[in-house]
Design a protein around this motif. Structure first.
Motif, PDB file in Angstrom:
ATOM      1  N   VAL A   1      25.983  50.730  44.938  1.00 23.07           N
ATOM      2  CA  VAL A   1      26.528  49.483  44.383  1.00 23.07           C
ATOM      3  C   VAL A   1      27.452  48.779  45.367  1.00 23.07           C
ATOM      4  N   LEU A   2      27.596  49.350  46.540  1.00 24.69           N
ATOM      5  CA  LEU A   2      28.513  48.802  47.545  1.00 24.69           C
ATOM      6  C   LEU A   2      28.244  47.334  47.850  1.00 24.69           C
ATOM      7  N   HIS A   3      26.976  46.949  47.851  1.00 26.72           N
ATOM      8  CA  HIS A   3      26.610  45.559  48.189  1.00 26.72           C
ATOM      9  C   HIS A   3      26.828  44.594  47.017  1.00 26.72           C
ATOM     10  N   ASN A   4      27.039  45.126  45.817  1.00 32.55           N
ATOM     11  CA  ASN A   4      27.088  44.269  44.625  1.00 32.55           C
ATOM     12  C   ASN A   4      28.499  43.973  44.132  1.00 32.55           C
ATOM     13  N   VAL A   5      29.511  44.606  44.723  1.00 31.78           N
ATOM     14  CA  VAL A   5      30.897  44.410  44.291  1.00 31.78           C
ATOM     15  C   VAL A   5      31.768  44.147  45.515  1.00 31.78           C
ATOM     16  N   ASP A   6      33.018  43.764  45.256  1.00 29.73           N
ATOM     17  CA  ASP A   6      33.923  43.502  46.373  1.00 29.73           C
ATOM     18  C   ASP A   6      34.445  44.795  47.004  1.00 29.73           C
ATOM     19  N   ALA A   7      34.633  45.798  46.170  1.00 27.66           N
ATOM     20  CA  ALA A   7      35.096  47.104  46.667  1.00 27.66           C
ATOM     21  C   ALA A   7      34.669  48.183  45.687  1.00 27.66           C
ATOM     22  N   VAL A   8      34.507  49.389  46.182  1.00 25.43           N
ATOM     23  CA  VAL A   8      34.104  50.503  45.326  1.00 25.43           C
ATOM     24  C   VAL A   8      34.827  51.757  45.780  1.00 25.43           C
TER      25      VAL A   8
ATOM     26  N   PHE B   1      37.498  45.401  36.796  1.00 23.44           N
ATOM     27  CA  PHE B   1      37.037  46.771  37.035  1.00 23.44           C
ATOM     28  C   PHE B   1      35.670  46.990  36.403  1.00 23.44           C
ATOM     29  N   LYS B   2      34.781  47.541  37.194  1.00 24.97           N
ATOM     30  CA  LYS B   2      33.437  47.857  36.731  1.00 24.97           C
ATOM     31  C   LYS B   2      33.262  49.371  36.781  1.00 24.97           C
ATOM     32  N   GLU B   3      33.053  50.004  35.627  1.00 25.43           N
ATOM     33  CA  GLU B   3      32.868  51.455  35.597  1.00 25.43           C
ATOM     34  C   GLU B   3      31.433  51.809  35.953  1.00 25.43           C
ATOM     35  N   ILE B   4      31.299  52.807  36.837  1.00 24.34           N
ATOM     36  CA  ILE B   4      29.969  53.231  37.288  1.00 24.34           C
ATOM     37  C   ILE B   4      29.888  54.761  37.269  1.00 24.34           C
ATOM     38  N   ASP B   5      28.688  55.267  37.246  1.00 22.00           N
ATOM     39  CA  ASP B   5      28.468  56.694  37.486  1.00 22.00           C
ATOM     40  C   ASP B   5      28.912  56.945  38.924  1.00 22.00           C
TER      41      ASP B   5
ATOM     42  N   ASP C   1      31.881  46.276  51.759  1.00 22.93           N
ATOM     43  CA  ASP C   1      30.969  45.659  52.734  1.00 22.93           C
ATOM     44  C   ASP C   1      31.458  44.273  53.139  1.00 22.93           C
ATOM     45  N   LYS C   2      32.415  43.744  52.369  1.00 30.79           N
ATOM     46  CA  LYS C   2      32.850  42.359  52.568  1.00 30.79           C
ATOM     47  C   LYS C   2      34.181  42.239  53.301  1.00 30.79           C
ATOM     48  N   TYR C   3      35.028  43.243  53.156  1.00 31.95           N
ATOM     49  CA  TYR C   3      36.379  43.161  53.711  1.00 31.95           C
ATOM     50  C   TYR C   3      36.713  44.393  54.549  1.00 31.95           C
ATOM     51  N   LYS C   4      37.517  44.181  55.586  1.00 36.11           N
ATOM     52  CA  LYS C   4      37.876  45.267  56.493  1.00 36.11           C
ATOM     53  C   LYS C   4      39.267  45.827  56.217  1.00 36.11           C
TER      54      LYS C   4
ATOM     55  N   ASN D   1      41.805  37.434  45.005  1.00 30.71           N
ATOM     56  CA  ASN D   1      42.078  37.342  43.568  1.00 30.71           C
ATOM     57  C   ASN D   1      40.758  37.352  42.797  1.00 30.71           C
ATOM     58  N   GLY D   2      40.766  38.073  41.679  1.00 31.78           N
ATOM     59  CA  GLY D   2      39.589  38.113  40.826  1.00 31.78           C
ATOM     60  C   GLY D   2      38.462  38.986  41.340  1.00 31.78           C
ATOM     61  N   ALA D   3      38.717  39.782  42.374  1.00 29.11           N
ATOM     62  CA  ALA D   3      37.676  40.636  42.946  1.00 29.11           C
ATOM     63  C   ALA D   3      37.241  41.711  41.941  1.00 29.11           C
ATOM     64  N   THR D   4      35.998  42.135  42.070  1.00 30.29           N
ATOM     65  CA  THR D   4      35.475  43.207  41.221  1.00 30.29           C
ATOM     66  C   THR D   4      35.511  44.529  41.988  1.00 30.29           C
ATOM     67  N   VAL D   5      36.148  45.517  41.373  1.00 26.16           N
ATOM     68  CA  VAL D   5      36.275  46.845  41.984  1.00 26.16           C
ATOM     69  C   VAL D   5      35.545  47.853  41.097  1.00 26.16           C
ATOM     70  N   ALA D   6      34.623  48.594  41.676  1.00 25.13           N
ATOM     71  CA  ALA D   6      33.878  49.610  40.928  1.00 25.13           C
ATOM     72  C   ALA D   6      34.630  50.935  40.977  1.00 25.13           C
ATOM     73  N   ILE D   7      34.820  51.550  39.793  1.00 26.19           N
ATOM     74  CA  ILE D   7      35.504  52.842  39.705  1.00 26.19           C
ATOM     75  C   ILE D   7      34.665  53.807  38.872  1.00 26.19           C
ATOM     76  N   ALA D   8      34.892  55.095  39.056  1.00 29.19           N
ATOM     77  CA  ALA D   8      34.116  56.121  38.353  1.00 29.19           C
ATOM     78  C   ALA D   8      34.356  56.051  36.853  1.00 29.19           C
ATOM     79  N   ASN D   9      33.324  56.401  36.085  1.00 29.08           N
ATOM     80  CA  ASN D   9      33.444  56.340  34.624  1.00 29.08           C
ATOM     81  C   ASN D   9      33.765  57.689  33.984  1.00 29.08           C
ATOM     82  N   ASN D  10      34.087  58.724  34.796  1.00 29.84           N
ATOM     83  CA  ASN D  10      34.526  59.990  34.192  1.00 29.84           C
ATOM     84  C   ASN D  10      36.041  60.081  34.290  1.00 29.84           C
ATOM     85  N   PRO D  11      36.693  60.655  33.286  1.00 32.89           N
ATOM     86  CA  PRO D  11      38.161  60.577  33.154  1.00 32.89           C
ATOM     87  C   PRO D  11      38.959  60.974  34.390  1.00 32.89           C
TER      88      PRO D  11
END
Length: 286
Positions: A197-204, A186-190, A126-129, A136-146
Protein backbone atom coordinates in the motif's frame (compact mmCIF):
# COMPACT_ATOMS: atom_id res chain seq x y z
CA UNK A 1 12.08 -75.24 57.87
CA UNK A 2 15.50 -74.18 56.67
CA UNK A 3 14.49 -75.13 53.12
CA UNK A 4 11.43 -72.87 53.37
CA UNK A 5 13.53 -69.99 54.70
CA UNK A 6 16.01 -70.45 51.87
CA UNK A 7 13.18 -70.40 49.33
CA UNK A 8 11.75 -67.22 50.86
CA UNK A 9 15.16 -65.50 50.78
CA UNK A 10 15.60 -66.56 47.17
CA UNK A 11 12.19 -65.18 46.17
CA UNK A 12 12.85 -61.90 48.00
CA UNK A 13 16.20 -61.61 46.24
CA UNK A 14 14.61 -62.15 42.84
CA UNK A 15 11.92 -59.53 43.55
CA UNK A 16 14.55 -57.00 44.66
CA UNK A 17 16.66 -57.73 41.57
CA UNK A 18 13.66 -57.29 39.28
CA UNK A 19 12.85 -53.99 41.01
CA UNK A 20 16.39 -52.71 40.53
CA UNK A 21 16.48 -53.72 36.86
CA UNK A 22 13.03 -52.22 36.20
CA UNK A 23 14.00 -49.01 37.99
CA UNK A 24 17.20 -48.65 35.98
CA UNK A 25 15.30 -49.32 32.77
CA UNK A 26 12.73 -46.66 33.67
CA UNK A 27 15.40 -44.10 34.51
CA UNK A 28 17.49 -44.73 31.42
CA UNK A 29 14.37 -44.88 29.27
CA UNK A 30 13.04 -41.54 30.54
CA UNK A 31 16.49 -40.00 30.17
CA UNK A 32 16.71 -41.18 26.59
CA UNK A 33 13.21 -39.87 25.90
CA UNK A 34 14.04 -36.44 27.35
CA UNK A 35 17.17 -36.23 25.22
CA UNK A 36 15.31 -37.19 22.06
CA UNK A 37 12.27 -34.98 22.73
CA UNK A 38 11.63 -32.57 19.88
CA UNK A 39 10.76 -28.95 20.61
CA UNK A 40 8.33 -27.46 18.11
CA UNK A 41 9.12 -23.80 17.45
CA UNK A 42 6.38 -21.84 15.68
CA UNK A 43 7.35 -18.81 13.65
CA UNK A 44 6.69 -16.77 10.53
CA UNK A 45 8.44 -14.59 7.95
CA UNK A 46 12.16 -14.01 8.35
CA UNK A 47 12.05 -15.44 11.88
CA UNK A 48 10.88 -18.73 10.40
CA UNK A 49 13.96 -18.75 8.16
CA UNK A 50 16.22 -17.92 11.12
CA UNK A 51 14.86 -20.77 13.24
CA UNK A 52 15.23 -23.22 10.38
CA UNK A 53 18.90 -22.25 10.30
CA UNK A 54 19.19 -22.51 14.08
CA UNK A 55 17.52 -25.94 14.13
CA UNK A 56 20.19 -27.34 11.79
CA UNK A 57 23.12 -25.58 13.45
CA UNK A 58 26.05 -27.23 15.27
CA UNK A 59 25.19 -24.98 18.24
CA UNK A 60 21.76 -26.67 18.61
CA UNK A 61 23.40 -30.09 18.50
CA UNK A 62 25.94 -29.03 21.13
CA UNK A 63 23.09 -28.07 23.49
CA UNK A 64 21.32 -31.39 22.79
CA UNK A 65 18.33 -29.59 21.30
CA UNK A 66 16.22 -31.24 18.64
CA UNK A 67 14.07 -28.56 17.01
CA UNK A 68 11.21 -28.78 14.53
CA UNK A 69 10.14 -25.46 13.00
CA UNK A 70 6.50 -24.89 12.11
CA UNK A 71 5.22 -21.93 10.08
CA UNK A 72 1.94 -20.23 11.04
CA UNK A 73 1.55 -16.89 9.28
CA UNK A 74 -1.19 -15.40 11.49
CA UNK A 75 0.07 -14.10 14.83
CA UNK A 76 -3.09 -14.78 16.83
CA UNK A 77 -3.34 -18.32 15.43
CA UNK A 78 0.32 -18.90 16.29
CA UNK A 79 -0.23 -17.74 19.87
CA UNK A 80 -3.38 -19.89 20.10
CA UNK A 81 -1.41 -22.92 18.93
CA UNK A 82 1.25 -22.19 21.56
CA UNK A 83 -1.31 -21.84 24.35
CA UNK A 84 -3.00 -25.08 23.26
CA UNK A 85 0.28 -27.01 23.00
CA UNK A 86 0.58 -27.88 19.30
CA UNK A 87 3.50 -25.40 19.32
CA UNK A 88 5.92 -25.50 22.27
CA UNK A 89 7.65 -22.14 21.81
CA UNK A 90 7.05 -19.32 19.36
CA UNK A 91 9.45 -16.78 17.91
CA UNK A 92 7.85 -13.84 16.15
CA UNK A 93 6.39 -11.29 18.57
CA UNK A 94 7.31 -8.29 20.65
CA UNK A 95 6.66 -8.21 24.37
CA UNK A 96 3.89 -5.63 23.87
CA UNK A 97 2.20 -7.94 21.33
CA UNK A 98 2.35 -10.78 23.86
CA UNK A 99 0.85 -8.57 26.58
CA UNK A 100 -1.95 -7.45 24.26
CA UNK A 101 -2.69 -11.08 23.38
CA UNK A 102 -2.83 -12.05 27.07
CA UNK A 103 -5.23 -9.20 27.83
CA UNK A 104 -7.58 -10.33 25.08
CA UNK A 105 -7.28 -14.10 25.77
CA UNK A 106 -7.75 -14.64 29.48
CA UNK A 107 -8.03 -18.43 29.09
CA UNK A 108 -4.95 -18.84 26.88
CA UNK A 109 -2.11 -17.17 28.74
CA UNK A 110 1.46 -17.05 27.44
CA UNK A 111 4.75 -16.13 29.12
CA UNK A 112 8.05 -14.83 27.80
CA UNK A 113 11.09 -17.10 28.10
CA UNK A 114 13.70 -14.49 27.20
CA UNK A 115 14.59 -11.56 24.95
CA UNK A 116 15.93 -11.88 21.41
CA UNK A 117 16.09 -8.62 19.45
CA UNK A 118 14.59 -5.23 18.69
CA UNK A 119 13.44 -4.91 15.12
CA UNK A 120 12.78 -1.20 14.57
CA UNK A 121 9.36 -0.18 13.30
CA UNK A 122 9.67 2.37 10.52
CA UNK A 123 7.69 5.12 8.82
CA UNK A 124 7.99 4.75 5.04
CA UNK A 125 6.93 7.04 2.21
CA UNK A 126 7.26 7.00 -1.56
CA UNK A 127 6.37 10.69 -1.70
CA UNK A 128 8.43 12.32 1.03
CA UNK A 129 12.02 11.99 2.24
CA UNK A 130 11.52 13.59 5.66
CA UNK A 131 8.81 13.45 8.28
CA UNK A 132 8.66 17.25 8.24
CA UNK A 133 7.56 17.12 4.58
CA UNK A 134 4.37 15.16 5.34
CA UNK A 135 1.58 17.67 4.54
CA UNK A 136 -1.65 18.65 6.28
CA UNK A 137 -4.42 16.12 5.75
CA UNK A 138 -2.01 13.34 4.75
CA UNK A 139 -3.17 9.73 4.97
CA UNK A 140 -1.05 7.45 7.15
CA UNK A 141 -1.57 3.68 7.07
CA UNK A 142 -1.24 1.88 10.42
CA UNK A 143 -1.64 -1.75 11.50
CA UNK A 144 -5.11 -2.92 12.47
CA UNK A 145 -4.02 -5.24 15.31
CA UNK A 146 -4.01 -3.73 18.83
CA UNK A 147 -0.32 -4.10 19.74
CA UNK A 148 1.03 -2.78 16.45
CA UNK A 149 -1.57 0.01 16.32
CA UNK A 150 -0.35 1.28 19.69
CA UNK A 151 3.30 0.85 18.73
CA UNK A 152 2.77 2.76 15.50
CA UNK A 153 1.04 5.65 17.25
CA UNK A 154 3.91 5.89 19.74
CA UNK A 155 6.34 6.10 16.82
CA UNK A 156 4.28 8.87 15.21
CA UNK A 157 4.45 10.71 18.54
CA UNK A 158 8.24 10.25 18.67
CA UNK A 159 8.39 11.70 15.16
CA UNK A 160 6.53 14.80 16.39
CA UNK A 161 3.43 14.23 14.27
CA UNK A 162 0.88 13.61 17.06
CA UNK A 163 0.49 13.63 20.84
CA UNK A 164 -1.08 10.86 22.92
CA UNK A 165 -2.68 10.58 26.35
CA UNK A 166 -0.19 10.31 29.20
CA UNK A 167 -1.53 6.90 30.23
CA UNK A 168 -1.43 5.53 26.68
CA UNK A 169 -1.13 1.73 26.90
CA UNK A 170 -0.47 -1.38 24.84
CA UNK A 171 -4.08 -1.44 23.61
CA UNK A 172 -4.23 2.26 22.81
CA UNK A 173 -5.70 3.49 19.52
CA UNK A 174 -6.42 6.64 17.54
CA UNK A 175 -9.08 7.68 20.08
CA UNK A 176 -6.19 8.36 22.47
CA UNK A 177 -4.68 11.08 20.26
CA UNK A 178 -4.80 14.42 22.09
CA UNK A 179 -3.16 16.57 19.40
CA UNK A 180 -3.03 16.11 15.63
CA UNK A 181 -1.69 19.43 14.29
CA UNK A 182 -1.40 18.21 10.69
CA UNK A 183 -4.91 16.70 10.74
CA UNK A 184 -3.55 13.34 9.66
CA UNK A 185 -6.04 10.74 8.46
CA UNK A 186 -5.45 7.15 9.54
CA UNK A 187 -6.11 4.12 7.39
CA UNK A 188 -6.03 0.76 9.19
CA UNK A 189 -4.48 -2.08 7.20
CA UNK A 190 -3.42 -5.68 7.71
CA UNK A 191 0.17 -5.12 8.82
CA UNK A 192 1.47 -7.72 6.36
CA UNK A 193 0.34 -5.55 3.43
CA UNK A 194 2.42 -2.46 4.27
CA UNK A 195 4.81 -2.56 1.28
CA UNK A 196 1.91 -3.11 -1.11
CA UNK A 197 0.00 0.00 0.00
CA UNK A 198 3.08 2.22 0.03
CA UNK A 199 2.15 3.77 -3.33
CA UNK A 200 -1.46 4.49 -2.29
CA UNK A 201 -0.91 6.58 0.87
CA UNK A 202 1.32 9.42 2.00
CA UNK A 203 3.07 7.31 4.63
CA UNK A 204 2.81 3.82 6.07
CA UNK A 205 4.14 2.20 9.23
CA UNK A 206 5.76 -1.17 8.51
CA UNK A 207 7.29 -3.66 10.90
CA UNK A 208 10.78 -4.74 9.89
CA UNK A 209 9.85 -8.40 9.35
CA UNK A 210 7.28 -7.29 6.77
CA UNK A 211 9.62 -4.61 5.39
CA UNK A 212 12.33 -7.20 4.73
CA UNK A 213 9.84 -9.35 2.83
CA UNK A 214 9.10 -6.27 0.71
CA UNK A 215 12.86 -5.71 0.13
CA UNK A 216 12.98 -2.67 2.41
CA UNK A 217 15.69 -1.97 4.99
CA UNK A 218 14.41 0.04 7.96
CA UNK A 219 17.84 1.57 8.60
CA UNK A 220 18.15 2.85 5.03
CA UNK A 221 14.69 3.13 3.48
CA UNK A 222 12.46 4.49 6.25
CA UNK A 223 12.10 8.23 6.82
CA UNK A 224 11.93 7.66 10.60
CA UNK A 225 12.35 4.59 12.79
CA UNK A 226 12.48 3.45 16.39
CA UNK A 227 15.63 3.95 18.40
CA UNK A 228 16.82 1.60 21.13
CA UNK A 229 15.92 3.21 24.43
CA UNK A 230 13.64 2.74 27.44
CA UNK A 231 10.65 4.00 25.43
CA UNK A 232 10.91 1.06 23.04
CA UNK A 233 11.76 -1.72 25.50
CA UNK A 234 8.27 -3.23 25.33
CA UNK A 235 8.87 -3.63 21.58
CA UNK A 236 11.75 -6.04 22.14
CA UNK A 237 11.01 -9.45 20.68
CA UNK A 238 10.78 -12.50 22.91
CA UNK A 239 10.54 -16.25 22.79
CA UNK A 240 7.17 -17.21 24.25
CA UNK A 241 5.50 -20.36 25.56
CA UNK A 242 2.33 -21.38 27.38
CA UNK A 243 2.41 -19.90 30.88
CA UNK A 244 2.48 -23.36 32.50
CA UNK A 245 5.77 -24.07 30.66
CA UNK A 246 7.60 -20.87 31.59
CA UNK A 247 10.12 -22.73 33.79
CA UNK A 248 10.85 -25.51 31.30
CA UNK A 249 14.65 -25.73 31.22
CA UNK A 250 14.86 -27.14 27.68
CA UNK A 251 12.74 -24.28 26.38
CA UNK A 252 14.97 -21.79 28.19
CA UNK A 253 17.97 -23.27 26.38
CA UNK A 254 16.49 -21.85 23.17
CA UNK A 255 17.17 -18.35 24.49
CA UNK A 256 20.83 -19.22 25.10
CA UNK A 257 21.00 -20.85 21.67
CA UNK A 258 19.65 -17.74 19.94
CA UNK A 259 22.43 -15.60 21.49
CA UNK A 260 25.29 -17.90 20.49
CA UNK A 261 27.92 -15.75 18.65
CA UNK A 262 27.86 -17.88 15.50
CA UNK A 263 24.06 -17.60 15.31
CA UNK A 264 24.21 -13.85 15.81
CA UNK A 265 26.79 -13.46 13.05
CA UNK A 266 24.51 -15.32 10.66
CA UNK A 267 21.52 -13.10 11.58
CA UNK A 268 23.52 -9.87 11.26
CA UNK A 269 24.92 -10.85 7.87
CA UNK A 270 21.61 -12.16 6.57
CA UNK A 271 19.46 -9.20 7.62
CA UNK A 272 21.86 -6.28 7.33
CA UNK A 273 21.84 -5.51 11.03
CA UNK A 274 18.11 -4.77 11.18
CA UNK A 275 17.47 -7.39 13.89
CA UNK A 276 19.36 -5.73 16.73
CA UNK A 277 20.32 -8.27 19.41
CA UNK A 278 18.93 -7.61 22.89
CA UNK A 279 20.14 -9.87 25.69
CA UNK A 280 18.38 -8.57 28.79
CA UNK A 281 16.62 -10.12 31.81
CA UNK A 282 12.83 -10.28 31.53
CA UNK A 283 12.60 -7.73 34.35
CA UNK A 284 13.99 -5.14 31.91
CA UNK A 285 10.77 -5.31 29.88
CA UNK A 286 8.45 -4.44 32.76
Amino acid sequence: MKKHQGLIYTLVGIIVLIGIVFGLHTLTGSSANSKSATITVGSQGSDYDIWNHIAKSPQAKKLDLKIQVKQITDGVQLNNATAQGSVDVNAFQSYSYLEAYNQEHQNAQLAALGTTYLEPLGIYSDKYKKVSQIPNGATVAIANNPANTARGLLLLQSAGLIKLKKNFGTLGNTNDITANPKHLKFKEIDDTTGPRVLHNVDAVLISNTVALEGHLNVLKDSIFHEKIDTDTRSNINVLATAKKNKDNQDYKKLVKLYHEPAIQKYIKDQYAGTKVEVQKPLSYLK
